[in-house]
Scaffold this motif. Structure first.
Motif, PDB file in Angstrom:
ATOM      1  N   CYS A 100      -1.761  -1.188  -3.090  1.00  0.00           N
ATOM      2  CA  CYS A 100      -2.602  -1.437  -1.918  1.00  0.00           C
ATOM      3  C   CYS A 100      -3.510  -2.651  -2.112  1.00  0.00           C
ATOM      4  N   HIS A 101      -4.241  -2.686  -3.211  1.00  0.00           N
ATOM      5  CA  HIS A 101      -5.227  -3.762  -3.393  1.00  0.00           C
ATOM      6  C   HIS A 101      -4.617  -5.031  -3.979  1.00  0.00           C
ATOM      7  N   GLN A 102      -3.347  -4.986  -4.339  1.00  0.00           N
ATOM      8  CA  GLN A 102      -2.589  -6.133  -4.870  1.00  0.00           C
ATOM      9  C   GLN A 102      -3.057  -6.526  -6.279  1.00  0.00           C
ATOM     10  N   SER A 103      -2.119  -7.103  -7.021  1.00  0.00           N
ATOM     11  CA  SER A 103      -2.454  -7.478  -8.402  1.00  0.00           C
ATOM     12  C   SER A 103      -3.480  -8.611  -8.435  1.00  0.00           C
ATOM     13  N   THR A 104      -3.591  -9.336  -7.321  1.00  0.00           N
ATOM     14  CA  THR A 104      -4.587 -10.415  -7.231  1.00  0.00           C
ATOM     15  C   THR A 104      -5.971  -9.862  -6.913  1.00  0.00           C
ATOM     16  N   GLY A 105      -6.040  -8.557  -6.550  1.00  0.00           N
ATOM     17  CA  GLY A 105      -7.315  -7.960  -6.170  1.00  0.00           C
ATOM     18  C   GLY A 105      -7.780  -8.388  -4.784  1.00  0.00           C
ATOM     19  N   LYS A 106      -6.917  -9.083  -4.064  1.00  0.00           N
ATOM     20  CA  LYS A 106      -7.329  -9.605  -2.761  1.00  0.00           C
ATOM     21  C   LYS A 106      -7.008  -8.660  -1.604  1.00  0.00           C
ATOM     22  N   GLY A 107      -6.307  -7.548  -1.873  1.00  0.00           N
ATOM     23  CA  GLY A 107      -5.977  -6.598  -0.826  1.00  0.00           C
ATOM     24  C   GLY A 107      -5.022  -7.175   0.200  1.00  0.00           C
ATOM     25  N   LEU A 108      -4.973  -6.519   1.364  1.00  0.00           N
ATOM     26  CA  LEU A 108      -4.149  -7.024   2.468  1.00  0.00           C
ATOM     27  C   LEU A 108      -5.062  -7.158   3.668  1.00  0.00           C
ATOM     28  N   PRO A 109      -5.085  -8.325   4.310  1.00  0.00           N
ATOM     29  CA  PRO A 109      -6.013  -8.569   5.417  1.00  0.00           C
ATOM     30  C   PRO A 109      -6.031  -7.436   6.440  1.00  0.00           C
ATOM     31  N   SER A 110      -7.231  -6.950   6.737  1.00  0.00           N
ATOM     32  CA  SER A 110      -7.505  -5.890   7.715  1.00  0.00           C
ATOM     33  C   SER A 110      -6.909  -4.525   7.380  1.00  0.00           C
ATOM     34  N   VAL A 111      -6.178  -4.392   6.291  1.00  0.00           N
ATOM     35  CA  VAL A 111      -5.573  -3.089   5.958  1.00  0.00           C
ATOM     36  C   VAL A 111      -6.190  -2.523   4.672  1.00  0.00           C
ATOM     37  N   PHE A 112      -6.053  -3.267   3.596  1.00  0.00           N
ATOM     38  CA  PHE A 112      -6.613  -2.849   2.314  1.00  0.00           C
ATOM     39  C   PHE A 112      -7.682  -3.845   1.888  1.00  0.00           C
ATOM     40  N   PRO A 113      -8.894  -3.393   1.706  1.00  0.00           N
ATOM     41  CA  PRO A 113      -9.976  -4.336   1.379  1.00  0.00           C
ATOM     42  C   PRO A 113      -9.805  -4.961  -0.005  1.00  0.00           C
ATOM     43  N   PRO A 114     -10.369  -6.144  -0.213  1.00  0.00           N
ATOM     44  CA  PRO A 114     -10.281  -6.794  -1.531  1.00  0.00           C
ATOM     45  C   PRO A 114     -11.228  -6.142  -2.545  1.00  0.00           C
ATOM     46  N   LEU A 115     -10.835  -6.187  -3.805  1.00  0.00           N
ATOM     47  CA  LEU A 115     -11.721  -5.739  -4.891  1.00  0.00           C
ATOM     48  C   LEU A 115     -12.331  -6.961  -5.578  1.00  0.00           C
ATOM     49  N   ASP A 116     -11.619  -8.081  -5.447  1.00  0.00           N
ATOM     50  CA  ASP A 116     -12.130  -9.336  -5.992  1.00  0.00           C
ATOM     51  C   ASP A 116     -13.304  -9.774  -5.124  1.00  0.00           C
ATOM     52  N   ALA A 117     -14.435 -10.041  -5.753  1.00  0.00           N
ATOM     53  CA  ALA A 117     -15.652 -10.482  -5.063  1.00  0.00           C
ATOM     54  C   ALA A 117     -16.161  -9.458  -4.043  1.00  0.00           C
ATOM     55  N   SER A 118     -15.897  -8.161  -4.300  1.00  0.00           N
ATOM     56  CA  SER A 118     -16.448  -7.114  -3.443  1.00  0.00           C
ATOM     57  C   SER A 118     -17.719  -6.577  -4.097  1.00  0.00           C
ATOM     58  N   LYS A 119     -18.802  -6.543  -3.340  1.00  0.00           N
ATOM     59  CA  LYS A 119     -20.060  -6.043  -3.909  1.00  0.00           C
ATOM     60  C   LYS A 119     -19.961  -4.549  -4.239  1.00  0.00           C
ATOM     61  N   TRP A 120     -19.016  -3.836  -3.597  1.00  0.00           N
ATOM     62  CA  TRP A 120     -18.823  -2.409  -3.897  1.00  0.00           C
ATOM     63  C   TRP A 120     -18.261  -2.225  -5.306  1.00  0.00           C
ATOM     64  N   VAL A 121     -17.640  -3.259  -5.805  1.00  0.00           N
ATOM     65  CA  VAL A 121     -17.039  -3.205  -7.148  1.00  0.00           C
ATOM     66  C   VAL A 121     -18.013  -3.756  -8.191  1.00  0.00           C
ATOM     67  N   THR A 122     -18.624  -4.902  -7.866  1.00  0.00           N
ATOM     68  CA  THR A 122     -19.415  -5.614  -8.881  1.00  0.00           C
ATOM     69  C   THR A 122     -20.885  -5.186  -8.954  1.00  0.00           C
ATOM     70  N   THR A 123     -21.336  -4.385  -7.997  1.00  0.00           N
ATOM     71  CA  THR A 123     -22.738  -3.968  -7.967  1.00  0.00           C
ATOM     72  C   THR A 123     -23.228  -3.376  -9.295  1.00  0.00           C
ATOM     73  N   ILE A 124     -24.532  -3.594  -9.577  1.00  0.00           N
ATOM     74  CA  ILE A 124     -25.074  -2.972 -10.786  1.00  0.00           C
ATOM     75  C   ILE A 124     -25.137  -1.450 -10.608  1.00  0.00           C
ATOM     76  N   ASN A 125     -25.076  -0.994  -9.360  1.00  0.00           N
ATOM     77  CA  ASN A 125     -24.971   0.441  -9.091  1.00  0.00           C
ATOM     78  C   ASN A 125     -23.506   0.844  -9.332  1.00  0.00           C
ATOM     79  N   TYR A 126     -23.149   0.905 -10.633  1.00  0.00           N
ATOM     80  CA  TYR A 126     -21.746   1.137 -11.028  1.00  0.00           C
ATOM     81  C   TYR A 126     -21.198   2.465 -10.507  1.00  0.00           C
ATOM     82  N   GLU A 127     -22.112   3.354 -10.060  1.00  0.00           N
ATOM     83  CA  GLU A 127     -21.656   4.653  -9.557  1.00  0.00           C
ATOM     84  C   GLU A 127     -20.807   4.499  -8.297  1.00  0.00           C
TER      85      GLU A 127
END
Ligand code: HEC
Length: 215
Positions: A100-127
């Motif tokens: 779903c998120h692709q090996s590039t971490g970029k996801g698929l436009p409008s379907v699967f969100p990116p993990l690359d440069a996503s604040k949900w991933v990189t936040t200091i709130n690791y929880e």
């Protein structure tokens, strides 16, 4: 007279009965033999020295382990586990997430969100990434300015705390992400803290309310 002429000359001792080349060879061989003996005995001595050294340092090592062991045991054992068990977070990602998120971490436009440069991933709130991956997520979520409204499956049942930690650490450091590591203890702490949440997170608002905002 005749008989005398048939006789061979008496053998005469030459000045140098052994040719120079032969004597040089003999000398060379002798030198080689002597130096060989010298060299091997030297090596034997050295080998013995090395053996002795190895023995003493081994004893020293045994002694030092003996004195360190109780300290290591008294410390939280995960310290030792962490260095022994090396889980490949990238391999887990390829197996469970990249479809779903692709090996590039970029996801698929409008379907699967990116993990690359996503604040949900990189936040200091690791929880946040820990909770999303462990329990899954549905409803609206905004990632890098784009709204998504899909369903992210839960992986808490199929991954151990250590595997979750390795996976979260991987996505926080992969691609352009440069965020901190997450340990198995961090994962355990978060799972205990939010153990009341058994099913999927219902949307971004509920997630932020209970787990906190991505900082
Ligand atoms: C079946 C497809 C699918 C798989 C497999 C999947 N995800 Fe997701 N993921 C989604 C969708 C869809 C969302 C957005 C959910 C929403 O809209 O509420 C999402 C959201 C996320 C988010 C939060 C938003 C963001 O982009 O930062 C993270 C973090 C995440 N996934 C990580 C993972 C990881 C790690 C794995 C592997 C264990 C994984 N996902 C496997 C589909 C998937």
């Amino acid at each position: 007279m005749q008989s005398q002429s048939r006789e061979k000359n008496d053998p005469q001792e030459l000045n140098n009965p052994i040719p120079y080349s032969i004597s040089a060879l003999i000398l060379g061989l002798t030198l080689w033999a002597v130096s060989y003996i010298f060299w091997t005995s030297h090596t034997v001595e050295e080998t013995n020295e090395i053996k002795q050294y190895a023995q003493t340092s081994n004893q020293a090592a045994v002694k030092s382990t003996a004195s360190v062991e109780p300290i290591a045991k008294s410390l939280a054992s995960p310290v030792a586990k962490k260095s022994v068990i090396k889980i490949d977070g990238k391999a887990i990602y390829s197996e469970k997430c990249s479809a779903c998120h692709q090996s590039t971490g970029k996801g698929l436009p409008s379907v699967f969100p990116p993990l690359d440069a996503s604040k949900w991933v990189t936040t200091i709130n690791y929880e946040l990434p820990v909770q999303i991956i462990a329990k899954g997520l549905m409803g609206k979520i905004t990632v890098a300015g784009t709204d998504y409204n899909g369903v992210m499956p839960a992986f808490g049942q199929s991954l151990s705390n250590a595997e979750l930690a390795a996976l979260v650490t991987y996505i926080r450091g992969a691609w352009s992400n440069k965020s901190t590591e997450v340990s198995a203890e961090d994962v355990a702490t978060s799972l205990v803290k939010h153990s009341e949440q058994l099913s999927s997170w219902t949307n971004e608002v509920q997630l932020v309310e209970l787990v906190g905002a991505p900082k």
